[in-house]
Design a protein around this motif. Structure first.
Motif, PDB file in Angstrom:
ATOM      1  N   PRO A  96      -6.512 -53.627 -26.718  1.00  0.00           N
ATOM      2  CA  PRO A  96      -7.742 -53.072 -26.166  1.00  0.00           C
ATOM      3  C   PRO A  96      -7.679 -52.813 -24.648  1.00  0.00           C
ATOM      4  O   PRO A  96      -8.331 -51.912 -24.167  1.00  0.00           O
ATOM      5  N   GLU A  97      -6.909 -53.597 -23.903  1.00  0.00           N
ATOM      6  CA  GLU A  97      -6.978 -53.432 -22.439  1.00  0.00           C
ATOM      7  C   GLU A  97      -6.034 -52.362 -21.917  1.00  0.00           C
ATOM      8  O   GLU A  97      -6.086 -52.029 -20.749  1.00  0.00           O
ATOM      9  N   ASN A  98      -5.141 -51.879 -22.772  1.00  0.00           N
ATOM     10  CA  ASN A  98      -4.139 -50.909 -22.315  1.00  0.00           C
ATOM     11  C   ASN A  98      -3.370 -51.416 -21.101  1.00  0.00           C
ATOM     12  O   ASN A  98      -3.196 -50.700 -20.125  1.00  0.00           O
ATOM     13  N   TYR A  99      -2.932 -52.688 -21.193  1.00  0.00           N
ATOM     14  CA  TYR A  99      -2.059 -53.191 -20.127  1.00  0.00           C
ATOM     15  C   TYR A  99      -0.805 -52.337 -20.082  1.00  0.00           C
ATOM     16  O   TYR A  99      -0.293 -51.910 -21.124  1.00  0.00           O
ATOM     17  N   LEU A 100      -0.337 -52.082 -18.876  1.00  0.00           N
ATOM     18  CA  LEU A 100       0.863 -51.261 -18.729  1.00  0.00           C
ATOM     19  C   LEU A 100       2.074 -52.174 -18.665  1.00  0.00           C
ATOM     20  O   LEU A 100       2.171 -53.044 -17.798  1.00  0.00           O
ATOM     21  N   GLU A 101       2.993 -51.981 -19.589  1.00  0.00           N
ATOM     22  CA  GLU A 101       4.135 -52.898 -19.673  1.00  0.00           C
ATOM     23  C   GLU A 101       5.211 -52.552 -18.657  1.00  0.00           C
ATOM     24  O   GLU A 101       5.996 -53.391 -18.269  1.00  0.00           O
ATOM     25  N   GLN A 102       5.236 -51.283 -18.235  1.00  0.00           N
ATOM     26  CA  GLN A 102       6.234 -50.823 -17.269  1.00  0.00           C
ATOM     27  C   GLN A 102       5.533 -49.952 -16.220  1.00  0.00           C
ATOM     28  O   GLN A 102       4.599 -49.231 -16.566  1.00  0.00           O
ATOM     29  N   PRO A 103       6.004 -49.987 -14.973  1.00  0.00           N
ATOM     30  CA  PRO A 103       5.448 -49.032 -13.989  1.00  0.00           C
ATOM     31  C   PRO A 103       5.636 -47.588 -14.464  1.00  0.00           C
ATOM     32  O   PRO A 103       4.758 -46.757 -14.271  1.00  0.00           O
ATOM     33  N   GLU A 104       6.778 -47.300 -15.065  1.00  0.00           N
ATOM     34  CA  GLU A 104       6.959 -45.971 -15.661  1.00  0.00           C
ATOM     35  C   GLU A 104       6.278 -46.021 -17.022  1.00  0.00           C
ATOM     36  O   GLU A 104       6.901 -46.311 -18.049  1.00  0.00           O
ATOM     37  N   PHE A 105       4.943 -45.758 -17.005  1.00  0.00           N
ATOM     38  CA  PHE A 105       4.136 -46.060 -18.196  1.00  0.00           C
ATOM     39  C   PHE A 105       4.413 -45.125 -19.360  1.00  0.00           C
ATOM     40  O   PHE A 105       4.067 -45.393 -20.500  1.00  0.00           O
ATOM     41  N   THR A 106       5.037 -43.990 -19.070  1.00  0.00           N
ATOM     42  CA  THR A 106       5.494 -43.105 -20.143  1.00  0.00           C
ATOM     43  C   THR A 106       6.793 -42.482 -19.674  1.00  0.00           C
ATOM     44  O   THR A 106       7.049 -42.400 -18.468  1.00  0.00           O
ATOM     45  N   GLY A 107       7.649 -42.069 -20.595  1.00  0.00           N
ATOM     46  CA  GLY A 107       8.953 -41.530 -20.186  1.00  0.00           C
ATOM     47  C   GLY A 107       8.799 -40.259 -19.378  1.00  0.00           C
ATOM     48  O   GLY A 107       8.222 -39.285 -19.850  1.00  0.00           O
ATOM     49  N   THR A 108       9.289 -40.288 -18.128  1.00  0.00           N
ATOM     50  CA  THR A 108       9.116 -39.122 -17.254  1.00  0.00           C
ATOM     51  C   THR A 108       9.767 -37.878 -17.860  1.00  0.00           C
ATOM     52  O   THR A 108       9.177 -36.799 -17.855  1.00  0.00           O
ATOM     53  N   GLU A 109      10.962 -38.036 -18.397  1.00  0.00           N
ATOM     54  CA  GLU A 109      11.672 -36.871 -18.938  1.00  0.00           C
ATOM     55  C   GLU A 109      10.944 -36.290 -20.144  1.00  0.00           C
ATOM     56  O   GLU A 109      10.820 -35.081 -20.296  1.00  0.00           O
ATOM     57  N   LYS A 110      10.428 -37.205 -20.974  1.00  0.00           N
ATOM     58  CA  LYS A 110       9.702 -36.741 -22.152  1.00  0.00           C
ATOM     59  C   LYS A 110       8.431 -36.000 -21.742  1.00  0.00           C
ATOM     60  O   LYS A 110       8.090 -34.960 -22.312  1.00  0.00           O
ATOM     61  N   LEU A 111       7.757 -36.524 -20.700  1.00  0.00           N
ATOM     62  CA  LEU A 111       6.547 -35.868 -20.196  1.00  0.00           C
ATOM     63  C   LEU A 111       6.901 -34.492 -19.620  1.00  0.00           C
ATOM     64  O   LEU A 111       6.189 -33.508 -19.832  1.00  0.00           O
ATOM     65  N   ARG A 112       8.049 -34.442 -18.939  1.00  0.00           N
ATOM     66  CA  ARG A 112       8.488 -33.177 -18.344  1.00  0.00           C
ATOM     67  C   ARG A 112       8.711 -32.116 -19.438  1.00  0.00           C
ATOM     68  O   ARG A 112       8.259 -30.983 -19.322  1.00  0.00           O
ATOM     69  N   ASP A 113       9.363 -32.537 -20.520  1.00  0.00           N
ATOM     70  CA  ASP A 113       9.574 -31.604 -21.642  1.00  0.00           C
ATOM     71  C   ASP A 113       8.243 -31.121 -22.213  1.00  0.00           C
ATOM     72  O   ASP A 113       8.077 -29.961 -22.540  1.00  0.00           O
ATOM     73  N   PHE A 114       7.317 -32.081 -22.333  1.00  0.00           N
ATOM     74  CA  PHE A 114       5.993 -31.767 -22.878  1.00  0.00           C
ATOM     75  C   PHE A 114       5.284 -30.737 -21.992  1.00  0.00           C
ATOM     76  O   PHE A 114       4.751 -29.732 -22.471  1.00  0.00           O
ATOM     77  N   VAL A 115       5.316 -30.980 -20.678  1.00  0.00           N
ATOM     78  CA  VAL A 115       4.671 -30.054 -19.734  1.00  0.00           C
ATOM     79  C   VAL A 115       5.351 -28.685 -19.791  1.00  0.00           C
ATOM     80  O   VAL A 115       4.690 -27.650 -19.813  1.00  0.00           O
ATOM     81  N   ASN A 116       6.678 -28.701 -19.872  1.00  0.00           N
ATOM     82  CA  ASN A 116       7.414 -27.442 -19.874  1.00  0.00           C
ATOM     83  C   ASN A 116       7.293 -26.673 -21.187  1.00  0.00           C
ATOM     84  O   ASN A 116       7.756 -25.543 -21.296  1.00  0.00           O
ATOM     85  N   SER A 117       6.670 -27.296 -22.186  1.00  0.00           N
ATOM     86  CA  SER A 117       6.471 -26.572 -23.444  1.00  0.00           C
ATOM     87  C   SER A 117       5.347 -25.547 -23.306  1.00  0.00           C
ATOM     88  O   SER A 117       4.986 -24.881 -24.265  1.00  0.00           O
ATOM     89  N   GLY A 118       4.756 -25.446 -22.098  1.00  0.00           N
ATOM     90  CA  GLY A 118       3.822 -24.348 -21.851  1.00  0.00           C
ATOM     91  C   GLY A 118       2.360 -24.732 -21.786  1.00  0.00           C
ATOM     92  O   GLY A 118       1.493 -23.871 -21.862  1.00  0.00           O
ATOM     93  N   ILE A 119       2.047 -26.033 -21.648  1.00  0.00           N
ATOM     94  CA  ILE A 119       0.630 -26.405 -21.539  1.00  0.00           C
ATOM     95  C   ILE A 119       0.062 -25.906 -20.217  1.00  0.00           C
ATOM     96  O   ILE A 119       0.774 -25.778 -19.224  1.00  0.00           O
ATOM     97  N   LYS A 120      -1.259 -25.624 -20.228  1.00  0.00           N
ATOM     98  CA  LYS A 120      -1.922 -25.072 -19.043  1.00  0.00           C
ATOM     99  C   LYS A 120      -2.682 -26.128 -18.267  1.00  0.00           C
ATOM    100  O   LYS A 120      -3.159 -25.868 -17.160  1.00  0.00           O
ATOM    101  N   ALA A 121      -2.892 -27.302 -18.860  1.00  0.00           N
ATOM    102  CA  ALA A 121      -3.575 -28.405 -18.168  1.00  0.00           C
ATOM    103  C   ALA A 121      -3.171 -29.692 -18.877  1.00  0.00           C
ATOM    104  O   ALA A 121      -2.747 -29.661 -20.046  1.00  0.00           O
ATOM    105  N   LEU A 122      -3.282 -30.809 -18.158  1.00  0.00           N
ATOM    106  CA  LEU A 122      -2.942 -32.102 -18.757  1.00  0.00           C
ATOM    107  C   LEU A 122      -4.118 -33.057 -18.580  1.00  0.00           C
ATOM    108  O   LEU A 122      -4.674 -33.168 -17.493  1.00  0.00           O
ATOM    109  N   VAL A 123      -4.497 -33.727 -19.687  1.00  0.00           N
ATOM    110  CA  VAL A 123      -5.518 -34.771 -19.622  1.00  0.00           C
ATOM    111  C   VAL A 123      -4.825 -36.105 -19.848  1.00  0.00           C
ATOM    112  O   VAL A 123      -4.004 -36.231 -20.757  1.00  0.00           O
TER     113      VAL A 123
END
Lengths: 249, 237
Positions: free
Chosen positions: A24-51
């Protein structure tokens, strides 16, 4: 990291949605809370905004101290982890698409640092904000202090970082830390709707030009930022109006 | 401005006397900079060359104690004449013109005398960029503002993005610029883009009152203080 589903990536039409998923608290286990490279691929797939939002009641109560105490035992590894975390937030901060934080419930510590790396912050009426690091003899280590200074001024930043006290959604709005306060459980939907409204009828290249210009004007001396505006404008004008020059009468 | 440029400009200017895009008149030490191409007061290359001349040659040598910028007719300005203004860019002659246009706006921004935009009717695109580089924006109740550039697959490139961020904050700036929708005077007031809203007929008088309040020892006080004095003046004693 994504592999164990601590964050979820979804697309709603052209809007990318990243949800922190450690309820429930969404504690962050790592400072890199999500894989940067994976996020980069996701962004580069053509999204126009990120929430960036969360599953469950809270955006995040911050770093998981138990895990942090453990990883501090190897100081070099810990330093690396912090560097990777900063790198991720800098990446989010500099994205050439608008990034909207959808804040439910508590938004503490590293959770607040994530929100501060976004362009627009939407929270719910019962949201609470704090940098509690000082109570553990620490300070926000992922650029949160600097981002808060930029956003709300030095006095407010010092009060939050040194005081360590919680502030309400209303107070956060007053201090310009959040941009919009919505009803309970509505932040995610509101943020996605806003992202769609901002980008629906706009080409990605225009969105990127606007966001890059905003980043330039925040960071660069005015002469340089204007020069880059002129270059981007020229490129867009050629594409929009063509280089067929009507005869000068 | 180089000599040959000046000559060319003067020839052009004199030739176009009847059709000038800007008038500059000084009365009681107030400089009235008026856009004179109604109804839309479109900004084209001629407009910007006149503005350049004013900001580099005329205003620095004059001794006005304030400037009031307005549009003749019903509107402030419907913005740039894109076909005309982008001719140079599209024919590959570079972006010098854009930067020079911005420099004229910035000249007004950096003056140490009050520069007041009197905004009636439509004030969009580069019209709003000009107004945002004035120190005060007084709007009539029917004023309509906006930066619609993204709707034409362009961006505001005369300092509008920078001014939007500083006047209304990043979140609203993103929203207003990406959506490109227009907003009315009272919304502009909430967004902190307009400083005050008055009925159309009182607008110029209010601007002149503001000059009276602000011109002497300008910038000794914060902007807010001048506006409070102006609104105190509006309420009968």
């Amino acid at each position: 990291m994504d592999d164990n589903q601590k964050t979820i990536l979804n697309k709603e039409r052209d809007v990318g949605v990243l949800l922190l998923n450690n309820p429930p608290e969404n504690y962050l286990e790592q400072p890199e809370f999500t894989g940067t490279e994976k996020l980069r691929d996701f962004v580069n797939s053509g999204i126009k905004a990120l929430v960036i939002g969360s599953t469950g009641r809270h955006l995040s109560a911050g770093a998981d101290l138990k895990i942090m105490r453990n990883s501090i035992k190897n100081i070099n590894r810990f330093k690396n982890e912090m560097t990777e975390g900063s790198r991720l937030l800098n990446y989010v901060d500099e994205l050439e698409i608008p990034v909207i934080a959808a804040i439910s419930g508590v938004c503490f510590g590293a959770g607040l640092e994530i929100a501060l790396a976004c362009d627009i912050r939407i929270c719910e009426e019962d949201s609470m904000f704090a940098f509690p690091e000082i109570n553990h003899g620490l300070f926000p280590g992922l650029g949160g202090t600097q981002r808060l200074v930029r956003l709300a001024g030095r006095a407010v930043a010092l009060e939050l970082v040194l005081g360590g006290d919680m502030i309400s959604a209303e107070k956060a709005k007053e201090l310009h830390i959040v941009d919009e306060v919505v009803h309970k459980k509505k932040a995610n939907d509101f943020a996605v709707e806003l992202a769609k409204k901002l980008t629906d009828n706009r080409q990605l290249k225009v969105i990127k030009a606007v966001m890059l210009s905003i980043r330039n004007h925040e960071k660069l001396p005015v002469e340089e930022a204007i020069k880059k505006d002129a270059e981007m404008f020229a490129q867009l004008a050629k594409e929009a109006l063509g280089d067929e020059i009507p005869a000068n009468d | 401005m180089l000599n040959w440029q000046k000559k060319r400009w003067e020839t052009k200017y004199l030739r176009m006397t009847e059709k000038r895009k800007i008038s500059w008149e000084v009365r009681k030490r107030i400089g009235y900079l008026t856009l004179t191409d109604p109804p839309e007061n479109r900004m084209d290359t001629l407009f910007f060359s006149e503005l350049h001349m004013l900001t580099t040659e005329v205003i620095p040598q004059g001794k006005v104690s304030a400037i009031i910028v307005s549009g003749s007719g019903r509107h402030f300005s419907a913005g740039a004449d894109l076909d005309d203004l982008t001719r140079e860019i599209r024919s590959g002659k570079g972006n010098g013109l854009l930067i020079s246009n911005y420099d004229s706006f910035r000249f007004l921004d950096e003056l140490d005398i009050p520069v007041i935009a009197v905004i009636r009717g439509v004030c969009i695109g580069s019209g709003l960029e000009l107004a945002m580089h004035c120190h005060f924006r007084l709007c009539s109740t029917d004023a309509l503002l906006g930066l619609p550039e993204t709707g034409f697959a362009l961006i505001p490139a005369a300092g509008g993005i920078r001014k939007m961020i500083s006047q209304t904050g990043k979140a609203k700036a993103i929203e207003l610029i990406l959506k490109g929708t227009n907003f009315v005077a009272n919304e502009a007031l909430d967004l902190r883009i307009a400083d005050a809203v008055f009925p159309k007929k009182e607008l110029m008088e209010k601007a002149e009152k503001l000059v009276e309040i602000a011109a002497d020892g300008y910038r000794r006080y914060r902007k807010k203080e001048y506006l409070e004095r102006l609104s105190r003046h509006a309420t009968p004693a």
